[in-house]
Write an enzyme that holds these catalytic residues in place. Sequence first.
Site, PDB file in Angstrom:
ATOM      1  N   ARG A   1       0.809  -1.105  -0.081  1.00  0.00           N
ATOM      2  CA  ARG A   1       0.066   0.105  -0.122  1.00  0.00           C
ATOM      3  C   ARG A   1       0.924   1.355   0.027  1.00  0.00           C
ATOM      4  NH1 ARG A   1      -5.419   1.349   3.159  1.00  0.00           N
ATOM      5  NH2 ARG A   1      -5.399   3.606   2.934  1.00  0.00           N
TER       6      ARG A   1
ATOM      7  N   ASP B   1      -9.986  -3.491   6.761  1.00  0.00           N
ATOM      8  CA  ASP B   1     -10.558  -2.796   7.631  1.00  0.00           C
ATOM      9  C   ASP B   1     -11.112  -3.941   8.730  1.00  0.00           C
ATOM     10  OD1 ASP B   1     -10.850  -0.067   6.712  1.00  0.00           O
ATOM     11  OD2 ASP B   1     -12.243  -0.842   5.284  1.00  0.00           O
TER      12      ASP B   1
ATOM     13  N   ARG C   1      -6.442   2.308  -4.365  1.00  0.00           N
ATOM     14  CA  ARG C   1      -5.489   1.798  -3.312  1.00  0.00           C
ATOM     15  C   ARG C   1      -5.155   0.362  -3.560  1.00  0.00           C
ATOM     16  NH1 ARG C   1      -8.841   2.885   1.045  1.00  0.00           N
ATOM     17  NH2 ARG C   1      -8.750   4.795   0.267  1.00  0.00           N
TER      18      ARG C   1
ATOM     19  N   ASP D   1      -6.570  -2.459   1.058  1.00  0.00           N
ATOM     20  CA  ASP D   1      -7.226  -1.937   2.135  1.00  0.00           C
ATOM     21  C   ASP D   1      -7.615  -2.730   3.136  1.00  0.00           C
ATOM     22  OD1 ASP D   1      -8.181   1.187   3.120  1.00  0.00           O
ATOM     23  OD2 ASP D   1      -9.987  -0.409   3.543  1.00  0.00           O
TER      24      ASP D   1
HETATM   25  O1  GSY Z   1     -13.186   1.235   2.276  1.00  0.00           O
HETATM   26  C1  GSY Z   1     -12.637   0.446   1.606  1.00  0.00           C
HETATM   27  C2  GSY Z   1     -11.769   0.850   0.169  1.00  0.00           C
HETATM   28  N1  GSY Z   1     -12.905   1.369  -0.581  1.00  0.00           N
HETATM   29  C3  GSY Z   1     -13.875   0.420  -1.526  1.00  0.00           C
HETATM   30  C4  GSY Z   1     -13.817  -1.124  -1.434  1.00  0.00           C
HETATM   31  O2  GSY Z   1     -13.000  -1.730  -0.835  1.00  0.00           O
HETATM   32  N2  GSY Z   1     -14.581  -1.433  -2.306  1.00  0.00           N
HETATM   33  C5  GSY Z   1     -15.582  -0.691  -3.186  1.00  0.00           C
HETATM   34  N3  GSY Z   1     -16.456  -1.344  -4.027  1.00  0.00           N
HETATM   35  N4  GSY Z   1     -15.523   0.594  -2.963  1.00  0.00           N
HETATM   36  C6  GSY Z   1     -14.526   1.088  -2.383  1.00  0.00           C
HETATM   37  N5  GSY Z   1     -14.350   2.537  -2.001  1.00  0.00           N
HETATM   38  C7  GSY Z   1     -13.119   2.410  -1.190  1.00  0.00           C
HETATM   39  S1  GSY Z   1     -12.764   3.848  -0.462  1.00  0.00           S
END
Ligand code: GSY
Length: 179
Positions: A83, A97, A92, A95
């Site tokens: 990252r 979470d 990114r 990620d």
């Molecule tokens: O919040 C995680 C990063 N993220 C994502 C994701 O993981 N998937 C989708 N579909 N949209 C996202 N927008 C973000 S910021």
Amino acid sequence: MTEACLGLGTNLGDREAQLCNALAALNATPGIRILAVSRVFRTAPWGGIAQPDFLNLCVRIETPLAPLDLLAACKAVEQHAGRQPRERWGPREIDIDILLMDGAEMTTPELTLPHPRLTERRFVLEPLADIAPDWVTGGQTVSAHAAALRTADPAQACVAQEIAFDGLIQALNPSRNRP
Ligand code: GSY
């Protein structure tokens, strides 16, 4: 020991390799044992920013770590998996979470549990329903939340992918986890 669910997402570079690298690094982290991995979903970017589609999956883990220590471990895995520093809602490489940690509820500047936007996002709920359908958050099971959002917001594109995860099988070799 606590069980927790993590959400992984990637939309830059070799997305499958980054998911594999992240799973392997999570599984190799002292104090993290992967119990279950969801299917991979190809998902439209959330939030209206024009950017490539994501690949998303969820994992259920077992850990003795406290929430903020688990967060630090996830951040270290993100670094390991490539990252780069980027804008908040932008594309990114990877990620990770923390979505749910048993019944933990907390709000700190670094971490809110359960994840505050969990029930609004199909890219989280669909893979989460694979690995923790009966976990309850906000008074409903994960599978009930997923079904409700599927009906309420069908425009959120979220499609299961057939991805042959050779690296994943290697990453989950339980012998790597035993003390
Ligand atoms: O919040 C995680 C990063 N993220 C994502 C994701 O993981 N998937 C989708 N579909 N949209 C996202 N927008 C973000 S910021």
